[in-house]
Scaffold this motif. Structure first.
Motif, PDB file in Angstrom:
ATOM      1  N   GLN A   1      -1.646 -17.741 -23.067  1.00 35.92           N
ATOM      2  CA  GLN A   1      -0.638 -16.991 -24.162  1.00 35.92           C
ATOM      3  C   GLN A   1      -1.501 -16.908 -25.347  1.00 35.92           C
ATOM      4  OE1 GLN A   1       2.970 -16.128 -24.245  1.00 35.92           O
ATOM      5  NE2 GLN A   1       1.771 -15.097 -25.738  1.00 35.92           N
ATOM      6  N   GLY A   2      -2.130 -17.700 -25.521  1.00 37.25           N
ATOM      7  CA  GLY A   2      -3.408 -17.417 -26.568  1.00 37.25           C
ATOM      8  C   GLY A   2      -4.155 -16.099 -26.365  1.00 37.25           C
ATOM      9  N   GLY A   3      -4.748 -16.170 -25.191  1.00 34.28           N
ATOM     10  CA  GLY A   3      -5.370 -14.868 -24.889  1.00 34.28           C
ATOM     11  C   GLY A   3      -4.679 -13.644 -24.959  1.00 34.28           C
ATOM     12  N   LEU A   4      -3.208 -13.645 -24.772  1.00 28.18           N
ATOM     13  CA  LEU A   4      -2.331 -12.347 -24.730  1.00 28.18           C
ATOM     14  C   LEU A   4      -2.133 -11.958 -26.218  1.00 28.18           C
ATOM     15  CD1 LEU A   4       0.342 -13.539 -22.040  1.00 28.18           C
ATOM     16  CD2 LEU A   4      -1.359 -11.580 -21.797  1.00 28.18           C
ATOM     17  N   ILE A   5      -2.142 -12.836 -26.991  1.00 25.23           N
ATOM     18  CA  ILE A   5      -1.963 -12.770 -28.434  1.00 25.23           C
ATOM     19  C   ILE A   5      -3.188 -12.410 -29.098  1.00 25.23           C
ATOM     20  CG2 ILE A   5      -1.727 -13.926 -30.925  1.00 25.23           C
ATOM     21  CD1 ILE A   5       0.161 -16.114 -29.493  1.00 25.23           C
ATOM     22  N   ALA A   6      -4.281 -12.705 -28.547  1.00 25.68           N
ATOM     23  CA  ALA A   6      -5.582 -12.405 -28.856  1.00 25.68           C
ATOM     24  C   ALA A   6      -5.898 -10.865 -28.464  1.00 25.68           C
ATOM     25  CB  ALA A   6      -6.758 -13.147 -28.628  1.00 25.68           C
ATOM     26  N   ARG A   7      -5.010 -10.380 -27.395  1.00 24.42           N
ATOM     27  CA  ARG A   7      -5.181  -9.081 -26.487  1.00 24.42           C
ATOM     28  C   ARG A   7      -6.542  -8.896 -25.892  1.00 24.42           C
ATOM     29  NH1 ARG A   7      -1.293  -5.441 -28.222  1.00 24.42           N
ATOM     30  NH2 ARG A   7      -0.212  -5.888 -30.200  1.00 24.42           N
ATOM     31  N   ASP A   8      -6.835 -10.183 -25.145  1.00 23.24           N
ATOM     32  CA  ASP A   8      -7.965 -10.145 -24.584  1.00 23.24           C
ATOM     33  C   ASP A   8      -7.831  -8.903 -23.320  1.00 23.24           C
ATOM     34  OD1 ASP A   8      -9.281 -11.321 -21.640  1.00 23.24           O
ATOM     35  OD2 ASP A   8     -10.476 -12.004 -23.492  1.00 23.24           O
ATOM     36  N   GLY A   9      -8.945  -8.353 -23.202  1.00 19.59           N
ATOM     37  CA  GLY A   9      -8.949  -7.446 -21.987  1.00 19.59           C
ATOM     38  C   GLY A   9      -8.536  -7.777 -20.586  1.00 19.59           C
ATOM     39  N   GLY A  10      -8.956  -8.794 -20.213  1.00 14.44           N
ATOM     40  CA  GLY A  10      -8.326  -9.314 -18.848  1.00 14.44           C
ATOM     41  C   GLY A  10      -6.937  -9.707 -18.761  1.00 14.44           C
ATOM     42  N   LEU A  11      -6.361  -9.697 -20.084  1.00 12.70           N
ATOM     43  CA  LEU A  11      -4.735  -9.938 -19.938  1.00 12.70           C
ATOM     44  C   LEU A  11      -4.045  -8.742 -20.522  1.00 12.70           C
ATOM     45  CD1 LEU A  11      -5.018 -13.594 -21.145  1.00 12.70           C
ATOM     46  CD2 LEU A  11      -4.599 -12.884 -18.710  1.00 12.70           C
ATOM     47  N   GLU A  12      -4.566  -7.778 -20.930  1.00 12.56           N
ATOM     48  CA  GLU A  12      -3.832  -6.741 -21.297  1.00 12.56           C
ATOM     49  C   GLU A  12      -2.604  -6.365 -20.723  1.00 12.56           C
ATOM     50  OE1 GLU A  12      -6.992  -3.113 -20.273  1.00 12.56           O
ATOM     51  OE2 GLU A  12      -6.591  -3.636 -22.276  1.00 12.56           O
ATOM     52  N   GLU A  13      -2.569  -6.285 -19.377  1.00 15.49           N
ATOM     53  CA  GLU A  13      -1.644  -5.640 -18.420  1.00 15.49           C
ATOM     54  C   GLU A  13      -0.373  -6.650 -18.220  1.00 15.49           C
ATOM     55  OE1 GLU A  13      -3.156  -4.107 -14.815  1.00 15.49           O
ATOM     56  OE2 GLU A  13      -4.564  -2.768 -15.835  1.00 15.49           O
ATOM     57  N   ILE A  14      -0.434  -7.953 -18.666  1.00 16.26           N
ATOM     58  CA  ILE A  14       0.688  -8.863 -18.572  1.00 16.26           C
ATOM     59  C   ILE A  14       1.746  -9.079 -19.563  1.00 16.26           C
ATOM     60  CG2 ILE A  14       0.923 -11.613 -17.993  1.00 16.26           C
ATOM     61  CD1 ILE A  14      -1.886 -11.337 -16.980  1.00 16.26           C
ATOM     62  N   ARG A  15       2.865  -9.200 -19.333  1.00 20.62           N
ATOM     63  CA  ARG A  15       3.784  -9.334 -20.402  1.00 20.62           C
ATOM     64  C   ARG A  15       4.848 -10.292 -19.922  1.00 20.62           C
ATOM     65  NH1 ARG A  15       8.735  -6.443 -21.503  1.00 20.62           N
ATOM     66  NH2 ARG A  15       8.412  -5.099 -19.729  1.00 20.62           N
ATOM     67  N   ILE A  16       5.088 -11.156 -21.105  1.00 20.63           N
ATOM     68  CA  ILE A  16       5.997 -12.274 -20.758  1.00 20.63           C
ATOM     69  C   ILE A  16       7.519 -11.985 -21.266  1.00 20.63           C
ATOM     70  CG2 ILE A  16       6.531 -14.790 -21.117  1.00 20.63           C
ATOM     71  CD1 ILE A  16       3.722 -15.155 -21.487  1.00 20.63           C
ATOM     72  N   THR A  17       8.491 -12.152 -20.554  1.00 18.39           N
ATOM     73  CA  THR A  17       9.907 -12.155 -21.033  1.00 18.39           C
ATOM     74  C   THR A  17      10.501 -13.604 -20.825  1.00 18.39           C
ATOM     75  OG1 THR A  17      10.883 -11.586 -19.126  1.00 18.39           O
ATOM     76  CG2 THR A  17      10.188  -9.894 -20.528  1.00 18.39           C
ATOM     77  N   ASP A  18      11.189 -13.950 -21.996  1.00 16.97           N
ATOM     78  CA  ASP A  18      11.667 -15.421 -21.851  1.00 16.97           C
ATOM     79  C   ASP A  18      13.205 -15.184 -22.384  1.00 16.97           C
ATOM     80  OD1 ASP A  18      11.745 -18.372 -21.751  1.00 16.97           O
ATOM     81  OD2 ASP A  18       9.831 -18.375 -22.528  1.00 16.97           O
ATOM     82  N   VAL A  19      13.858 -16.559 -22.376  1.00 16.49           N
ATOM     83  CA  VAL A  19      15.518 -16.554 -22.543  1.00 16.49           C
ATOM     84  C   VAL A  19      15.574 -17.298 -23.822  1.00 16.49           C
ATOM     85  CG1 VAL A  19      15.910 -16.006 -20.067  1.00 16.49           C
ATOM     86  CG2 VAL A  19      15.707 -18.425 -20.747  1.00 16.49           C
ATOM     87  N   CYS A  20      16.685 -17.198 -24.294  1.00 21.92           N
ATOM     88  CA  CYS A  20      17.152 -17.991 -25.147  1.00 21.92           C
ATOM     89  C   CYS A  20      17.921 -19.267 -24.523  1.00 21.92           C
ATOM     90  CB  CYS A  20      18.404 -17.389 -25.985  1.00 21.92           C
ATOM     91  SG  CYS A  20      19.370 -18.543 -27.229  1.00 21.92           S
TER      92      CYS A  20
END
Length: 568
Positions: free
Chosen positions: A342-361
């Protein structure tokens, strides 16, 4: 530097996203897991981690564990002459993890993704965030533990997966999440859990089962209630782990000069834990019901959390789902690795740029209302949901409410989180007072809109259509207001605690092990332990590194032998 932290009830871990992968960071003792334990010695020295855990049952040791369960409450823990909140103790653990990262990389981390149980309420989440701030971290995001584990599981091969269930039973909490992966999206369909169910509770059940026959003469009572309970729980933890690989195990403690022991069988443990095993079912059923997914449609049951190693738990899961679970992810490492991802996603690491997380309340959000009963009376204190639990976030929902009294000039919008019909059973988050025109009952209405995002931020907007006025509240509870005022003071207080240098952590752990073994053995063996310990402390006083290393090796060799052969 941005890090991922699994702040656990029993153990914590820290990981980094580096060069295209998540990696765990070892602590100063070389271990990947750090016990979530804090101890204060008689001279005021504060220990964190393994050394603190070893001192939990010591005569002069003040130690705290499982304080994660106190997050979001006002309860304090007294260690030595000081009182600590759960946030303070958690911050000390987080600081220790940050020091490990700095020692490993040469850079002090400044930002973090911290995991929380999926079923943590708003107060518990805010308390976790404050603990991170107390530790000097900017908390970029709180991520649910099963969601983090799902990330670690799903990114092994990045394959698309039909809905699977993450079964996360840790030291103090139990979470269930149903997750689906498709086209680079990690979608959480539903979450449920029990914040009072974990490995600690199984330890307690085991200790209760054997206490009577282990100590019929109540010799443990002479040690004091707190120390006796700590000794029993430590012994239960060792026995529970032994039962993972054996049909029976010894349960042993030392009371004064006498070693007390008995044998526990796996079947006896399972019978004692039957009530706890039944509690595993309800969150699973709730998550399946909310996601509208049938258990037979799940592609896999993924195990996370150290307590899932127990054979009796795996047997219960197999019976519940009619199939064997997937144990391919490391139960103790997956959550921290997912936080790093998740930290890599926040930092917009190139290897993770195509991944997106959706969560729930995770909880239902709503307001307090009143209703007319069939007898004409008004029943107050009722909960009116606006955002139902397990609604995908971010989300915005609204409800319409009207006055109930003639000439009413104000409506108090009391905001709650929970599932109970009456608000007294839910968690109050805040209040917004809205002036309204004085009219007959029912003639003035308000539109109440809740907006909730993935970081747990709740914004409440109230509009009075009759006047066109709008009112807004971003939920900040009283603890947040107090924290904003005294955060710097609390940081300074934590920084002023007396710590041993990092290079002495191994020495403190060795001394704590020696003390525990001294209490467990008797006679000549105890005398040998005492002599070796004295030699080691004398070497420490000399400050001669070579002499310290030799004495430490001799003491460690003795303790290793005794722990491998406890019947000596």
């Amino acid at each position: 530097m941005l890090i991922g932290i699994d702040l656990g009830t029993t153990n914590s871990a820290v990981a980094l996203w580096h060069e295209g992968e998540a990696r765990l960071v070892p602590n100063s003792l070389g271990a990947l897991l750090t016990p979530s334990a804090v101890s204060v010695l008689q001279d005021g020295t504060t220990l964190v981690g393994a050394a603190a855990f070893e001192r939990m049952a010591a005569k002069d040791g003040a130690a705290a564990t499982s304080f994660k369960r106190l997050l979001g409450t006002d309860r304090k823990v007294r260690l030595g002459r000081k009182e600590f909140s759960a946030e303070d103790l958690s911050a000390l653990v987080l600081q220790s993890l940050c020091a490990d990262v700095e020692a490993h990389t040469g850079e002090r981390p400044t930002e973090a993704v911290i995991t929380v149980p999926a079923y943590f309420n708003d107060r518990q989440r805010k308390a976790t965030r404050r603990a991170g701030e107390l530790a000097g971290l900017s908390v970029r995001r709180l991520i649910n533990e099963p969601t983090a584990a799902a990330l670690a599981f799903g990114l092994k091969d990045k394959a698309e997966r039909e809905p699977f269930l993450v079964f996360d039973l840790g030291g103090g909490t139990f979470d269930v999440s149903i997750v689906e992966m498709f086209e680079g999206i990690v979608e959480v369909r539903a979450s449920a859990g029990d914040n009072r169910l974990g490995g600690d509770d199984f330890n307690g059940a085991l200790a209760m089962a054997v206490k009577g026959r282990l100590d019929p003469d109540e010799r443990l009572a002479t040690l004091g209630e707190a120390r006796a309970q700590a000794l029993l729980l430590q012994a239960a933890e060792r026995t529970r782990r032994a039962l993972t690989d054996a049909p029976e195990a010894e349960f042993a403690v030392t009371a004064g000069d006498e070693r007390l022991s008995t044998t526990v069988t796996a079947s006896e443990f399972e019978a004692q834990a039957e009530g706890l095993l039944r509690r595993l079912r309800d969150p699973v059923v709730r998550a399946l019901r909310d996601s509208q997914i049938d258990a037979a449609s799940l592609s896999e049951i993924v195990l996370v959390g150290g307590a899932t190693r127990m054979p009796l738990v795996r047997k219960a899961i197999t019976r519940l789902f009619g199939r064997f679970p997937n144990a391919s992810v490391h139960p103790d490492h997956a959550v921290a690795l997912g936080a790093a991802i998740q930290g890599g996603l926040i930092a917009r690491d190139g290897g993770l740029e195509e991944i997106r997380i959706t969560d729930v309340c995770p909880f239902t959000l709503g307001i307090e209302t009143a209703e007319h009963s069939v007898r004409g009376t008004i029943q107050q204190g009722l909960f009116s949901p606006i955002i139902e639990r397990n609604t995908p976030v971010p989300v915005s929902r609204s409800g319409v409410y009207s006055t109930m009294g003639d000439g009413q000039k104000q409506i108090a919008v009391h905001i709650y989180q929970g599932e109970a019909r009456e608000v007294s059973g839910n968690v109050k988050l805040g209040t917004l007072s809205v002036p309204v025109p004085s009219r007959p009952a029912g003639e003035v209405s308000i539109d109440v809109r809740f907006s909730y995002d993935s970081s747990g931020l709740l914004e409440v907007d109230v509009e009075v259509p009759l006047t066109g006025t709008r009112h807004n509240l971003v939920i900040i509870d009283e603890e947040d207001r107090k924290a904003a005022k005294d955060l710097d003071a609390r940081r300074k207080a934590l920084a002023a605690l007396k710590h041993h240098p990092r290079e002495e952590a191994a020495n403190q752990l060795l001394l704590a092990r020696a003390e525990r073994c001294y209490e467990e053995f008797l006679g000549d063996v105890r005398a040998v332990i005492g002599g070796r310990t004295l030699s080691f402390t004398t070497a420490l006083d000399s400050q001669d590194p070579r002499r310290i290393a030799d004495a430490a090796a001799e003491l460690a060799e003795l303790l290793d032998m005794l722990e491998a052969n406890p019947v000596l």
